[in-house]
Enzyme design. Sequence first.
Site, short mmCIF file in Angstrom:
data_model
loop_
_atom_site.label_atom_id
_atom_site.label_comp_id
_atom_site.label_asym_id
_atom_site.label_seq_id
_atom_site.Cartn_x
_atom_site.Cartn_y
_atom_site.Cartn_z
N LYS A 73 18.21 -22.73 8.42
CA LYS A 73 18.62 -22.66 7.02
C LYS A 73 20.11 -22.89 6.79
CE LYS A 73 14.88 -19.80 5.18
NZ LYS A 73 14.55 -18.67 4.29
N GLY A 138 19.32 -10.08 6.89
CA GLY A 138 19.15 -11.45 7.36
C GLY A 138 19.28 -12.46 6.23
N GLY A 139 18.80 -13.68 6.50
CA GLY A 139 18.93 -14.75 5.52
C GLY A 139 18.21 -14.46 4.22
N MET A 140 16.99 -13.92 4.31
CA MET A 140 16.25 -13.61 3.10
C MET A 140 16.90 -12.47 2.34
SD MET A 140 13.78 -14.58 1.23
CE MET A 140 12.55 -14.06 0.02
#
Length: 279
Positions: A73, A138-140
């Site tokens: 991502k 994290g990314g989310m």
Amino acid sequence: MTGRRPPLSKDTTLCISLAARPSNIGTRFHNHLYDVLGLDFLYKAFTTTDIAAAIGGVRALGIRGCSVSMPFKEDVLALVDEVEPSARVINSVNTIVNDLSVPGGRLTAANTDYLAIQRLIDTHGLDPSSTVLIRGSGGMASAVGAAFADRGFASGLVVARNGATGRALADLLGYDYAADVGGRTADVVVNVTPVGMSGGPEAGEQAFDDATIAAARTVFDVVALPSETPVITAARAAGVPVITGAEVIALQAAEQFERYTGVRPSAEQVAEASAISRA
């Protein structure tokens, strides 16, 4: 336009996903809607060990759309031509659209997770004056946190065992940080960890304890499999309104679908495709 999609041919438009561990969720979702809407598209999941070459292939082969999952991502940011604010604000991409009318293609990156979270905040009528507790870093979690912060939620807490990423996310959002939930409560509590995820080591566990759930006005779990996670089940039993991961994944996929095809499926079609994708 309704009915089965045309037979596959040289003119069929290809969309793909790139992930370290591909699943069938996106494949089922998109292909079901192509069939229902009679669209000459095909969706296929892939993995790769060379993300730069894979994105080069998206451009060179005229692939219309590309869904991007971990761990790619952030890496794809340098490989596209344009980055929309939804991705730039969190430096994370989950959707690439290739403008095939431009010779050689033009790749635009977005983050439909961020857009889906904002839409859910709006549709569920969450009050920006509410306090929010986000478990995960994290990314989310970045997408979730940015969506809340950008919707005016000024009072927040990031809870994460990883102190480095947890503090970094909290600082970015202007929120507080804690290593564990403990006795902390908030009006809106959001799980953005694998706790409760089907097949995971913590599949049977609640992301928040009963006291935290009871003190909340809304319990939000981004875990999509199962949609009825232990914390969602507990919140329903306690009479606390919920937002499920199934809603997130359906909305973000519908946003991708519209960007790839130019067609916005109905809410009923999205719900049916989502149920099929998670079956």
